[in-house]
Design a protein around this motif. Structure first.
Motif, mmCIF file in Angstrom:
data_model
loop_
_atom_site.group_PDB
_atom_site.id
_atom_site.type_symbol
_atom_site.label_atom_id
_atom_site.label_comp_id
_atom_site.label_asym_id
_atom_site.label_seq_id
_atom_site.Cartn_x
_atom_site.Cartn_y
_atom_site.Cartn_z
ATOM 1 N N LEU A 120 0.902 -1.212 -0.096
ATOM 2 C CA LEU A 120 0.062 -0.027 0.044
ATOM 3 C C LEU A 120 0.920 1.333 0.162
ATOM 4 C CD1 LEU A 120 -2.352 1.806 0.587
ATOM 5 C CD2 LEU A 120 -2.434 1.289 2.892
ATOM 6 N N LEU A 121 1.852 1.427 0.824
ATOM 7 C CA LEU A 121 2.718 2.271 0.944
ATOM 8 C C LEU A 121 3.363 2.761 -0.528
ATOM 9 C CD1 LEU A 121 4.247 2.108 4.516
ATOM 10 C CD2 LEU A 121 2.458 3.400 3.711
ATOM 11 N N LEU A 122 3.914 1.505 -1.024
ATOM 12 C CA LEU A 122 4.823 1.702 -2.318
ATOM 13 C C LEU A 122 3.736 2.063 -3.303
ATOM 14 C CD1 LEU A 122 7.004 1.173 -3.942
ATOM 15 C CD2 LEU A 122 6.374 -1.256 -4.274
ATOM 16 N N SER A 123 2.391 1.767 -3.327
ATOM 17 C CA SER A 123 1.400 2.315 -4.362
ATOM 18 C C SER A 123 1.275 3.545 -4.345
ATOM 19 C CB SER A 123 0.421 1.383 -4.425
ATOM 20 O OG SER A 123 -0.666 1.733 -5.287
ATOM 21 N N ALA A 124 0.943 4.000 -2.883
ATOM 22 C CA ALA A 124 0.624 5.368 -2.355
ATOM 23 C C ALA A 124 1.737 6.437 -2.964
ATOM 24 C CB ALA A 124 0.316 5.550 -1.095
ATOM 25 N N THR A 125 2.975 6.015 -2.569
ATOM 26 C CA THR A 125 4.059 6.858 -2.744
ATOM 27 C C THR A 125 4.226 7.099 -4.327
ATOM 28 O OG1 THR A 125 5.424 5.937 -0.989
ATOM 29 C CG2 THR A 125 6.618 6.972 -2.782
ATOM 30 N N ALA A 126 4.076 5.872 -5.098
ATOM 31 C CA ALA A 126 4.131 6.001 -6.510
ATOM 32 C C ALA A 126 3.117 7.061 -6.993
ATOM 33 C CB ALA A 126 3.868 4.534 -7.169
ATOM 34 N N VAL A 127 1.822 6.914 -6.798
ATOM 35 C CA VAL A 127 0.752 7.762 -7.130
ATOM 36 C C VAL A 127 1.026 9.037 -6.694
ATOM 37 C CG1 VAL A 127 -1.692 8.162 -6.782
ATOM 38 C CG2 VAL A 127 -0.875 5.937 -7.158
ATOM 39 N N SER A 128 1.658 9.483 -5.609
ATOM 40 C CA SER A 128 1.885 10.885 -5.224
ATOM 41 C C SER A 128 3.131 11.503 -6.059
ATOM 42 C CB SER A 128 2.328 10.721 -3.784
ATOM 43 O OG SER A 128 3.713 10.229 -3.439
ATOM 44 N N ARG A 129 3.843 10.484 -6.605
ATOM 45 C CA ARG A 129 5.029 11.202 -7.462
ATOM 46 C C ARG A 129 4.268 11.154 -8.923
ATOM 47 N NH1 ARG A 129 10.485 8.429 -4.944
ATOM 48 N NH2 ARG A 129 10.108 9.245 -2.874
ATOM 49 N N GLY A 130 3.123 10.755 -9.204
ATOM 50 C CA GLY A 130 2.607 10.967 -10.497
ATOM 51 C C GLY A 130 2.797 9.723 -11.190
ATOM 52 N N SER A 131 3.183 8.711 -10.573
ATOM 53 C CA SER A 131 3.138 7.300 -11.335
ATOM 54 C C SER A 131 1.880 6.567 -11.107
ATOM 55 C CB SER A 131 4.497 6.562 -11.141
ATOM 56 O OG SER A 131 4.610 5.237 -11.826
ATOM 57 N N GLY A 132 0.827 6.731 -11.665
ATOM 58 C CA GLY A 132 -0.366 6.089 -11.286
ATOM 59 C C GLY A 132 -1.391 6.706 -10.998
ATOM 60 N N THR A 133 -2.700 6.335 -10.996
ATOM 61 C CA THR A 133 -3.772 6.863 -10.447
ATOM 62 C C THR A 133 -4.182 6.571 -9.240
ATOM 63 O OG1 THR A 133 -5.417 5.343 -11.420
ATOM 64 C CG2 THR A 133 -4.596 6.654 -13.021
ATOM 65 N N PRO A 134 -4.995 7.563 -8.669
ATOM 66 C CA PRO A 134 -5.524 7.388 -7.011
ATOM 67 C C PRO A 134 -6.316 5.960 -7.119
ATOM 68 C CG PRO A 134 -5.674 9.595 -7.606
ATOM 69 C CD PRO A 134 -5.171 9.068 -8.956
ATOM 70 N N ALA A 135 -6.925 5.730 -8.201
ATOM 71 C CA ALA A 135 -7.726 4.370 -8.213
ATOM 72 C C ALA A 135 -6.757 3.279 -7.669
ATOM 73 C CB ALA A 135 -8.451 4.023 -9.282
#
Length: 325
Positions: A120-135
């Protein structure tokens, strides 16, 4: 370079602080869940039946989507986190199905929770850096929270100690049917030591894993004169499949109406997951292993409170050995 090192240290410090806090929160919730379950034994089985189906589908779907997303999508890191979040649940099931092993113990449960939360933390970090969507991060969060719920609530029965199965007690007489359809009872076990195990059915990989483990140690138990009897409420045809898959002469009994389980206080109402009830019925048994001496008295009983955790065959062998069997 100095700024990069400083950011790296800050990130590491934040990671350690976050994981420590999450571990503390997990420990507190485990205590609360355990306390609640002990005060409300065996409740919410129907809710659990739905949760089991939905979470299994969610994890399997997330893992497949993450494999595709990592391979061809632009949001590789975010999808990798979602896949990691679902990995502990898939690992436990594959370990049981393919390896014939029950859930790991010791620090492993906490470690697997931490792995899921790390995803979860990895996914959230990636999204916060513009790599991926919040979904994607939301999906990873749903899976990670679901795993904590699975581990601390779904897997636990909250069963009270059964006074009928205390060591030294004579096992109450209950009846079932053998594979030929002949009625048989626990009174027929007297005259020889026995291992009487109630298992939920073929649909439970941890039950089938325990059966395979015991089958591998059948010769050692048989050499001690121990009679192995496995009892399940599932239809006889399903039980026959298990029996035919083994190369040893283990007895299988069918408790189709759960009367034997009910008589011993081992009935779990609405315990079969939704989606399997058409073939296996609604009710099942609480996984229980009862060791008897030749007089039909209980010398040991494992009433697991976590369906993923089962005693190893060595435990049973040692109990029989300590009683001169």
């Amino acid at each position: 370079m100095g700024k990069r090192k400083l950011l790296s240290r800050q990130y590491s410090s934040c990671w350690v602080s976050t994981t420590t806090s999450l571990a503390d929160i997990g420990a507190k919730w485990r205590v609360r869940c355990t306390s609640y379950l002990r005060g409300h034994p065996m409740k919410h089985s129907n809710i659990k039946a739905w949760f089991g189906l939905l979470y299994f589908v969610a994890c399997a779907g997330t893992l497949l989507a993450s494999l595709v997303g990592v391979a061809i999508g632009p949001s590789r890191l975010a999808w990798a986190g979602a896949g990691i979040a679902s990995a502990p649940f898939i690992f436990l099931w594959m370990r049981a199905i393919q390896g014939g092993k029950s859930a790991p113990r010791g620090v492993w449960p906490a470690l697997l929770r931490l792995v899921s939360i790390s995803g979860l933390l990895l996914s959230a970090t990636a999204v916060s850096r513009g790599s991926g969507t919040p979904a994607i991060a939301a999906l990873a969060g749903l899976i990670a929270i679901g795993y904590v719920v699975f581990d601390l609530w779904y897997s636990r029965f909250g069963r009270p100690t059964n006074p009928q199965l205390r060591p030294g007690q004579k096992l109450p007489v209950v009846s079932a049917r053998d594979m030929s359809g002949t009625e048989i009872s626990t009174a027929d076990l007297e005259g020889t030591p026995a291992l009487l195990m109630f298992f939920r059915g073929n649909w439970c990989p941890f039950c089938t894993a325990q059966i395979r483990q015991l089958a591998r140690r059948y010769r050692e138990l048989n050499d001690r004169g121990v009679r192995l009897v496995f009892v399940s409420p599932q239809p006889a045809d399903f039980t026959r499949r298990v029996a035919d898959s083994l190369d040893v002469a283990i007895e299988f009994w069918v408790d189709s109406d759960c009367s034997a389980a009910r008589g011993l206080g081992l009935l779990q109402q609405d315990g079969v997951p939704v989606g399997l009830r058409g073939r296996y019925g609604r009710d099942t048994v609480l996984p229980t292993a009862i060791l008897l001496d030749a007089d039909g008295r209980v010398i040991y009983c494992d009433e697991t409170d976590n369906y993923r955790v089962r005693p190893r065959p060595e435990v049973f062998l040692e109990v029989f050995r300590s009683h001169g069997i």
